[in-house]
Enzyme design. Structure first.
Site, PDB file in Angstrom:
ATOM      1  N   ARG A 168       1.191  -1.260   0.312  1.00 39.17           N
ATOM      2  CA  ARG A 168      -0.267  -0.186  -0.006  1.00 39.17           C
ATOM      3  C   ARG A 168       1.051   1.128  -0.036  1.00 39.17           C
ATOM      4  O   ARG A 168       0.346   2.264   0.464  1.00 39.17           O
ATOM      5  CB  ARG A 168      -0.760  -0.020   1.175  1.00 39.17           C
ATOM      6  N   SER A 245     -10.739   0.549   3.507  1.00 40.28           N
ATOM      7  CA  SER A 245     -10.192   0.583   4.739  1.00 40.28           C
ATOM      8  C   SER A 245      -8.938   1.405   5.325  1.00 40.28           C
ATOM      9  O   SER A 245      -8.104   1.709   4.762  1.00 40.28           O
ATOM     10  CB  SER A 245      -8.811  -0.882   4.154  1.00 40.28           C
ATOM     11  N   GLU A 349      -3.999   4.538   6.565  1.00 46.43           N
ATOM     12  CA  GLU A 349      -4.250   4.233   5.219  1.00 46.43           C
ATOM     13  C   GLU A 349      -4.671   5.677   3.893  1.00 46.43           C
ATOM     14  O   GLU A 349      -3.693   5.914   3.304  1.00 46.43           O
ATOM     15  CB  GLU A 349      -4.740   3.069   4.285  1.00 46.43           C
TER      16      GLU A 349
END
Length: 357
Positions: A168, A245, A349
């Site tokens: 990510r 998320s 995130e």
């Protein structure tokens, strides 16, 4: 500001509520310069940089948490939307809706992108975040990225090897030097999906892990699974008023992972702890940790302006009237609880603007 940007081709508006540009639906006002062409985007960024004016790049707004006070500069809205389909490639401008890109590839009989169906946001954001889902990451499919180097003014195509992809993340995520203008992906001309590496998806399709299925069937299955977790945008469903998320799955270094597992077992007992191999250690499930730390789906309750999704503990959701401060407060509570219980610090995130988690 209009005078400064008059020759760039951007549409300039003042005092725009940034909540309208993000999937979390929070964020105060700012001046917005909307760029519908790559030429306007390049000219606008160059003009603002030359004038020393802070720039915030926004496209789909699906990975942004913006402060209630807004942004003291100019938000450059990337609204370039062209998509080209080739025999074995997909080329998309940075502002193209990502799920629309995937849908177009599947409709053209091309495979490879289908596991990334239903992910909100723009095509240009996918290499920045190294977007991934259901066993597939952008880094596996990317052929090249067209970039504007803000320091030199150069426009060029960059190969994946230059982008420092990780879980990510990429070098693009940790620097504002480059602006993504377009992305190009390699796809399967025979219409077969990427190998199915995610157990839940493989079971849904009655496939063994590593097998393939027609891309259209995999896309349909992924959309069903994501919708069941509140991860497909729906204005009527507050569980989708989120940034997806909110925390990444933490990766614990090999030399520490065994001690962390012992700590968790001492707390939860002899049950299966979901872990996955990672390049730099052992990956733990953030959603599992959150729930085991005492934060159930829907926490803290129906009267709260912000809640964990009622479908998925990894999503922090706006129930209709939340502020950025509300979301920050919930994120801090969850992160502190997991760290206190298990000794693992969760990392957010989304990109944060004007807020400190």
């Amino acid at each position: 500001m209009r005078e400064l940007l008059s020759a760039t081709g951007a549409r300039v508006r003042a005092s725009v509520p940034l909540a309208a540009l993000t999937t979390l639906r929070v964020g105060g006002p700012a001046t917005v310069a909307e760029c519908a062409t790559t030429e306007a985007l390049v000219a606008t960024v160059r003009t603002l940089d030359s004038a020393g004016i802070p720039v915030l790049l926004v496209a789909g707004g699906s990975n942004l948490l913006i402060a209630d006070g807004g942004f003291d500069g100019v938000v450059v809205r990337i609204a370039t939307t062209a998509v080209e389909i080739g025999p074995d490639l997909v080329l998309a401008e940075a502002g193209a809706d990502w799920d629309g890109v995937v849908a177009a590839a599947v409709a053209a009989g091309l495979g490879g992108l289908e596991c990334l169906s239903g992910i909100p946001g723009s095509a240009g954001a996918t290499p920045v975040q190294n977007v991934g889902a259901y066993g597939v990451e952008v880094a596996q499919l990317l052929r090249r990225v067209r970039l504007l180097d803000r320091a030199t003014g150069e426009i060029r195509w960059a190969a994946p090897a230059e982008l420092g992809f990780g879980y990510r993340t990429s070098v693009l995520k940790h620097s504002d030097r480059a602006v993504v203008l377009a992305v190009e992906f390699a796809v399967n001309p025979d219409g077969a999906s990427a190998p199915l590496r995610y157990g839940e998806l493989a079971r849904t399709l009655d496939a063994a892990e590593g097998e393939t299925r027609p891309a259209a069937a995999v896309r349909e299955a992924v959309l069903r699974l994501r919708a069941g977790k509140g991860m497909v945008l729906d204005a009527a469903d507050h569980d989708t008023w989120s940034a997806g998320s909110f925390f990444t799955n933490p990766v614990v270094a090999h030399d520490r992972a065994a001690r962390v597992l012992d700590t968790i077992r001492a707390d939860v007992g002899d049950i299966t702890i979901p872990t996955y191999p990672a390049e730099d250690g052992v990956k733990f499930s953030a959603g599992w940790l959150i729930e085991r730390a005492g934060f159930a789906k829907g926490f803290p309750g129906p009267e709260s302006a912000v809640r964990l999704s009622t479908k998925h503990t990894l999503a922090l959701t706006n129930r209709g009237a939340a502020t950025a401060a509300d979301l920050v407060g919930l994120a801090r509570t969850v992160r502190a609880g997991v760290q206190q219980r298990f000794g693992i610090r969760l990392e957010p995130e989304p990109v944060t603007v004007g807020v400190d988690l």
